[in-house]
Write an enzyme that holds these catalytic residues in place. Structure first.
Site, PDB file in Angstrom:
ATOM      1  N   ARG A  68      32.287 -10.994 -37.302  1.00 23.65           N
ATOM      2  CA  ARG A  68      32.452 -10.921 -35.848  1.00 23.65           C
ATOM      3  C   ARG A  68      31.910 -12.189 -35.199  1.00 23.65           C
ATOM      4  O   ARG A  68      30.914 -12.749 -35.654  1.00 23.65           O
ATOM      5  CB  ARG A  68      31.683  -9.721 -35.279  1.00 23.65           C
ATOM      6  CG  ARG A  68      32.303  -8.402 -35.569  1.00 23.65           C
ATOM      7  CD  ARG A  68      31.517  -7.224 -35.061  1.00 23.65           C
ATOM      8  NE  ARG A  68      30.620  -7.498 -33.959  1.00 23.65           N
ATOM      9  CZ  ARG A  68      29.853  -6.578 -33.391  1.00 23.65           C
ATOM     10  NH1 ARG A  68      29.863  -5.346 -33.816  1.00 23.65           N
ATOM     11  NH2 ARG A  68      29.065  -6.898 -32.389  1.00 23.65           N
ATOM     12  N   ARG A  87      22.995   2.908 -19.971  1.00 21.56           N
ATOM     13  CA  ARG A  87      22.394   1.624 -20.354  1.00 21.56           C
ATOM     14  C   ARG A  87      21.231   1.231 -19.444  1.00 21.56           C
ATOM     15  O   ARG A  87      20.488   0.308 -19.770  1.00 21.56           O
ATOM     16  CB  ARG A  87      23.445   0.512 -20.319  1.00 21.56           C
ATOM     17  CG  ARG A  87      24.462   0.612 -21.422  1.00 21.56           C
ATOM     18  CD  ARG A  87      25.335  -0.635 -21.451  1.00 21.56           C
ATOM     19  NE  ARG A  87      26.443  -0.499 -22.362  1.00 21.56           N
ATOM     20  CZ  ARG A  87      26.422  -0.863 -23.635  1.00 21.56           C
ATOM     21  NH1 ARG A  87      25.323  -1.382 -24.133  1.00 21.56           N
ATOM     22  NH2 ARG A  87      27.468  -0.710 -24.391  1.00 21.56           N
ATOM     23  N   LYS A 100      22.502   3.155 -34.929  1.00 18.96           N
ATOM     24  CA  LYS A 100      22.982   4.258 -34.083  1.00 18.96           C
ATOM     25  C   LYS A 100      24.381   4.709 -34.493  1.00 18.96           C
ATOM     26  O   LYS A 100      24.650   5.900 -34.570  1.00 18.96           O
ATOM     27  CB  LYS A 100      22.979   3.846 -32.612  1.00 18.96           C
ATOM     28  CG  LYS A 100      21.613   3.505 -32.050  1.00 18.96           C
ATOM     29  CD  LYS A 100      21.663   3.123 -30.593  1.00 18.96           C
ATOM     30  CE  LYS A 100      22.544   1.962 -30.255  1.00 18.96           C
ATOM     31  NZ  LYS A 100      22.127   0.668 -30.804  1.00 18.96           N
ATOM     32  N   ARG A 150      23.772  -9.314 -43.699  1.00 21.06           N
ATOM     33  CA  ARG A 150      25.091  -8.685 -43.594  1.00 21.06           C
ATOM     34  C   ARG A 150      26.176  -9.752 -43.429  1.00 21.06           C
ATOM     35  O   ARG A 150      27.241  -9.674 -44.050  1.00 21.06           O
ATOM     36  CB  ARG A 150      25.114  -7.698 -42.422  1.00 21.06           C
ATOM     37  CG  ARG A 150      26.397  -6.893 -42.331  1.00 21.06           C
ATOM     38  CD  ARG A 150      26.369  -5.868 -41.224  1.00 21.06           C
ATOM     39  NE  ARG A 150      26.322  -6.496 -39.918  1.00 21.06           N
ATOM     40  CZ  ARG A 150      25.396  -6.269 -38.989  1.00 21.06           C
ATOM     41  NH1 ARG A 150      24.433  -5.413 -39.205  1.00 21.06           N
ATOM     42  NH2 ARG A 150      25.434  -6.886 -37.825  1.00 21.06           N
ATOM     43  N   ARG A 170      21.597 -10.401 -27.389  1.00 24.39           N
ATOM     44  CA  ARG A 170      21.866  -8.969 -27.239  1.00 24.39           C
ATOM     45  C   ARG A 170      20.561  -8.169 -27.283  1.00 24.39           C
ATOM     46  O   ARG A 170      20.398  -7.198 -26.538  1.00 24.39           O
ATOM     47  CB  ARG A 170      22.840  -8.496 -28.328  1.00 24.39           C
ATOM     48  CG  ARG A 170      24.252  -9.009 -28.078  1.00 24.39           C
ATOM     49  CD  ARG A 170      25.213  -8.876 -29.235  1.00 24.39           C
ATOM     50  NE  ARG A 170      25.191  -7.612 -29.923  1.00 24.39           N
ATOM     51  CZ  ARG A 170      25.541  -7.462 -31.207  1.00 24.39           C
ATOM     52  NH1 ARG A 170      25.916  -8.497 -31.916  1.00 24.39           N
ATOM     53  NH2 ARG A 170      25.513  -6.280 -31.770  1.00 24.39           N
TER      54      ARG A 170
END
Length: 193
Positions: free
Chosen positions: A139, A88, A13, A127, A150
Site C-alpha cells: 500500500r 473517531r 482491530k 510486513r 497516522r
C-alpha cells in the site's frame, strides 16, 4: 452484541473484528461502506452525503450519525454490530451515545487494544519487507513516515475516546501485543463468552 474496537492503526482491530463477526454472527459496519451504500440507495441521508462529497467536502458528524442510525436498524444488525472507523472523535462518540439511547440501545463494550507504538512501526516495516519479498503489492501509505503520521493523528483525535468511554463505564482494555489468538481469548473473556 454492540461493540466498538479502539486502537491505533496496525493494532489488530480488523483481525479481531473478523473473528468476532464469525464467532457471534454480528455485522462489521464501516462508515465508508455505509456512506457509499446510502448514496447508492438514494436515502435522504445518502442524498445529503452525496451533495457534500460531490462538493469535495468532508461529511459532517450529523450525516454520519444519520447513516449509522439508519444502518443499525436493518435486519442483519439484529444480533449486533461492530463499528469500524467510527467514532473517531469525542463529539462523534457523544452523538453516537445519544443516538443509541434514542433507539433504546447501548453499547455492550468498547474494547481498546493497547499496543506499543514503536513495536507497531517495526511490525509494519516487517510486513512491508515480507510483502515485497513475496512479490506482493505494498500500500502507498505503508511506509514509516506515513504510518507515524497516522499514529499521530490517532493520538490527537481518536485516543481521547479512551477517557470518554472509561467515563461511561464501557471501556475494557486488552494487551494488543499478545499473540493474535490470546487477544481473541481476552476479548471473549470480556464479552463473557
Amino acid at each position: 452484541m454492540r461493540l466498538i474496537l479502539l486502537g491505533p492503526p496496525g493494532a489488530g482491530k480488523g483481525t479481531q473484528a473478523s473473528r468476532l463477526v464469525a464467532k457471534y454472527g454480528i455485522v462489521q459496519l464501516s462508515t465508508g461502506d455505509m456512506l457509499r451504500a446510502a448514496v447508492k440507495a438514494g436515502t435522504e441521508v445518502g442524498l445529503k452525503a452525496k451533495a457534500v462529497m460531490d462538493a469535495g467536502q468532508l461529511v459532517s458528524d450529523d450525516i454520519v450519525i444519520g447513516v449509522v442510525a439508519d444502518r443499525i436498524v436493518e435486519a442483519d444488525c439484529a444480533k449486533g454490530f461492530i463499528l469500524d472507523g467510527f467514532p473517531r472523535t469525542v463529539p462523534q462518540a457523544e452523538a453516537l451515545t445519544s443516538m443509541l439511547r434514542s433507539k433504546g440501545m447501548k453499547l455492550d463494550a468498547v474494547i481498546e487494544l493497547k499496543v506499543d507504538e514503536d513495536a507497531l512501526v517495526r511490525r509494519m516495516e516487517s510486513r512491508v519487507a515480507e510483502t515485497q519479498a513475496a512479490g506482493g503489492q505494498v500500500r502507498a501509505d505503508d511506509n514509516p513516515e506515513s504510518f507515524k503520521k497516522r499514529l499521530t493523528e490517532y493520538r490527537e483525535k481518536t485516543a481521547p475516546l479512551s477517557n470518554y468511554y472509561a467515563g461511561t463505564g464501557e471501556l475494557r482494555t486488552v494487551d494488543g501485543m499478545l499473540p493474535i489468538d490470546q487477544v481473541s481469548v481476552e476479548i471473549a473473556a470480556i464479552l463473557g463468552a
